[in-house]
Design a protein around this motif. Sequence first.
Motif, PDB file in Angstrom:
ATOM      1  N   HIS A   1      33.276  28.396  41.411  1.00  8.91           N
ATOM      2  CA  HIS A   1      34.390  27.643  40.842  1.00  8.91           C
ATOM      3  C   HIS A   1      34.764  28.282  39.508  1.00  8.91           C
ATOM      4  N   TRP A   2      35.589  27.645  38.700  1.00 18.76           N
ATOM      5  CA  TRP A   2      36.139  28.247  37.478  1.00 18.76           C
ATOM      6  C   TRP A   2      36.863  29.554  37.825  1.00 18.76           C
ATOM      7  N   THR A   3      37.635  29.509  38.909  1.00 17.25           N
ATOM      8  CA  THR A   3      38.423  30.670  39.342  1.00 17.25           C
ATOM      9  C   THR A   3      39.834  30.567  38.772  1.00 17.25           C
ATOM     10  N   HIS A   4      39.905  30.185  37.517  1.00 19.77           N
ATOM     11  CA  HIS A   4      41.180  29.970  36.825  1.00 19.77           C
ATOM     12  C   HIS A   4      40.956  30.167  35.335  1.00 19.77           C
ATOM     13  N   ARG A   5      42.037  30.154  34.591  1.00 20.39           N
ATOM     14  CA  ARG A   5      41.950  30.225  33.131  1.00 20.39           C
ATOM     15  C   ARG A   5      41.506  28.867  32.589  1.00 20.39           C
ATOM     16  N   ASP A   6      40.726  28.892  31.517  1.00 25.56           N
ATOM     17  CA  ASP A   6      40.352  27.659  30.838  1.00 25.56           C
ATOM     18  C   ASP A   6      41.420  27.367  29.792  1.00 25.56           C
ATOM     19  N   PRO A   7      42.167  26.267  29.938  1.00 27.74           N
ATOM     20  CA  PRO A   7      43.235  25.981  28.979  1.00 27.74           C
ATOM     21  C   PRO A   7      42.715  25.758  27.556  1.00 27.74           C
TER      22      PRO A   7
ATOM     23  N   ASP B   1      25.342  28.470  37.114  1.00 25.67           N
ATOM     24  CA  ASP B   1      26.032  28.686  35.842  1.00 25.67           C
ATOM     25  C   ASP B   1      26.046  30.154  35.439  1.00 25.67           C
ATOM     26  N   VAL B   2      26.247  31.039  36.421  1.00 28.25           N
ATOM     27  CA  VAL B   2      26.332  32.470  36.134  1.00 28.25           C
ATOM     28  C   VAL B   2      27.660  33.005  36.652  1.00 28.25           C
ATOM     29  N   GLN B   3      28.244  33.951  35.902  1.00 31.20           N
ATOM     30  CA  GLN B   3      29.495  34.575  36.294  1.00 31.20           C
ATOM     31  C   GLN B   3      29.212  35.613  37.373  1.00 31.20           C
TER      32      GLN B   3
ATOM     33  N   ARG C   1      48.024  27.468  43.812  1.00 30.67           N
ATOM     34  CA  ARG C   1      47.353  27.471  45.119  1.00 30.67           C
ATOM     35  C   ARG C   1      47.695  28.772  45.840  1.00 30.67           C
ATOM     36  N   ILE C   2      46.781  29.233  46.688  1.00 29.66           N
ATOM     37  CA  ILE C   2      47.066  30.368  47.573  1.00 29.66           C
ATOM     38  C   ILE C   2      47.716  29.767  48.819  1.00 29.66           C
ATOM     39  N   LYS C   3      49.017  29.915  48.910  1.00 34.56           N
ATOM     40  CA  LYS C   3      49.760  29.229  49.980  1.00 34.56           C
ATOM     41  C   LYS C   3      49.559  29.840  51.356  1.00 34.56           C
ATOM     42  N   THR C   4      49.357  31.146  51.423  1.00 33.21           N
ATOM     43  CA  THR C   4      49.324  31.817  52.727  1.00 33.21           C
ATOM     44  C   THR C   4      47.922  32.181  53.190  1.00 33.21           C
ATOM     45  N   ILE C   5      46.897  31.579  52.635  1.00 38.54           N
ATOM     46  CA  ILE C   5      45.527  31.945  53.004  1.00 38.54           C
ATOM     47  C   ILE C   5      45.230  31.542  54.453  1.00 38.54           C
ATOM     48  N   ALA C   6      44.540  32.429  55.156  1.00 37.91           N
ATOM     49  CA  ALA C   6      44.214  32.164  56.559  1.00 37.91           C
ATOM     50  C   ALA C   6      42.880  32.817  56.911  1.00 37.91           C
ATOM     51  N   GLN C   7      42.289  32.315  57.978  1.00 33.58           N
ATOM     52  CA  GLN C   7      41.039  32.888  58.477  1.00 33.58           C
ATOM     53  C   GLN C   7      41.238  34.382  58.729  1.00 33.58           C
ATOM     54  N   GLY C   8      40.262  35.183  58.300  1.00 36.40           N
ATOM     55  CA  GLY C   8      40.325  36.630  58.475  1.00 36.40           C
ATOM     56  C   GLY C   8      40.848  37.378  57.253  1.00 36.40           C
ATOM     57  N   ASP C   9      41.482  36.656  56.313  1.00 33.91           N
ATOM     58  CA  ASP C   9      41.990  37.286  55.093  1.00 33.91           C
ATOM     59  C   ASP C   9      40.832  37.700  54.182  1.00 33.91           C
ATOM     60  N   THR C  10      41.076  38.703  53.355  1.00 33.34           N
ATOM     61  CA  THR C  10      40.119  39.112  52.335  1.00 33.34           C
ATOM     62  C   THR C  10      40.545  38.510  51.004  1.00 33.34           C
ATOM     63  N   VAL C  11      39.561  37.959  50.279  1.00 37.80           N
ATOM     64  CA  VAL C  11      39.817  37.383  48.958  1.00 37.80           C
ATOM     65  C   VAL C  11      38.794  37.955  47.983  1.00 37.80           C
ATOM     66  N   GLN C  12      39.289  38.464  46.864  1.00 38.20           N
ATOM     67  CA  GLN C  12      38.414  38.881  45.768  1.00 38.20           C
ATOM     68  C   GLN C  12      38.323  37.709  44.797  1.00 38.20           C
ATOM     69  N   PHE C  13      37.203  37.623  44.067  1.00 37.35           N
ATOM     70  CA  PHE C  13      37.022  36.484  43.174  1.00 37.35           C
ATOM     71  C   PHE C  13      36.204  36.861  41.946  1.00 37.35           C
ATOM     72  N   TYR C  14      36.403  36.072  40.895  1.00 38.22           N
ATOM     73  CA  TYR C  14      35.580  36.120  39.698  1.00 38.22           C
ATOM     74  C   TYR C  14      35.495  34.692  39.193  1.00 38.22           C
ATOM     75  N   GLY C  15      34.285  34.164  39.127  1.00 43.62           N
ATOM     76  CA  GLY C  15      34.119  32.776  38.707  1.00 43.62           C
ATOM     77  C   GLY C  15      32.670  32.455  38.443  1.00 43.62           C
ATOM     78  N   GLU C  16      32.409  31.166  38.317  1.00 45.04           N
ATOM     79  CA  GLU C  16      31.053  30.695  38.010  1.00 45.04           C
ATOM     80  C   GLU C  16      30.369  30.244  39.300  1.00 45.04           C
ATOM     81  N   TYR C  17      29.152  30.736  39.505  1.00 50.96           N
ATOM     82  CA  TYR C  17      28.378  30.443  40.708  1.00 50.96           C
ATOM     83  C   TYR C  17      27.441  29.264  40.462  1.00 50.96           C
ATOM     84  N   GLU C  18      27.371  28.385  41.454  1.00 49.37           N
ATOM     85  CA  GLU C  18      26.414  27.270  41.466  1.00 49.37           C
ATOM     86  C   GLU C  18      25.621  27.372  42.761  1.00 49.37           C
TER      87      GLU C  18
END
Length: 134
Positions: free
Chosen positions: A111-117, A39-41, A85-102
Motif C-alpha cells: 500500500h502507500w502506492t501514492h503521494r503523501d499529501p 513497514d518496509v519500502q 484509479r487504474i481504469k483499464t486494469i485487467a487480468q494478464g496486465d503487468t504492473v510495476q509498483f513502489y510502496g510499503e509492504y505489510e
Amino acid sequence: MRRVRRVVLLSLFTFVFFQGVGVAHAITLQEAYADHKSDVQVNGSGTVVRVLRDDNKGSRHQKFILKLSSGQTILIAHNIDLAPRIKTIAQGDTVQFYGEYEYSSKGGVVHWTHRDPNNRHVHGWLKHQGTLYQ
C-alpha cells in the motif's frame, strides 16, 4: 563565506544521509516475506492474476493481486481517494509498483502506492501501460 560553506556541507551531509536511509529500508519482497517484515519500502512488478472489488470502507482502495516472477503473490491496495484509479486494469496486465509492504501469510500487501499529501511518508506509485499513478 564560511557560513555558506557550512550550509553547503550540512545540506550535502543531510542529502547523503537520507539517501542511505532510503537504501537501507529498500529490501526485496522475497526477503520481506521470508523474514515476516512489515513497514518496509519495496518495488517490483508482477502480472495481474485477479482484479478485486474496490474497498469502499473508510479510505477507498482499488485492489488487485499480482503474481511476481518468484511465484509469490501480493495484494496491491491503491488509495483512490489520494491517487487516480487504474481504469483499464485487467487480468494478464503487468504492473510495476513502489510502496510499503505489510507481511501476511498469503504473500503480503503493498500500500502507500501514492503521494503523501502531508509529506510525512515516502511517496509511492504504480505504473501500468506506461502511465504513472501516484
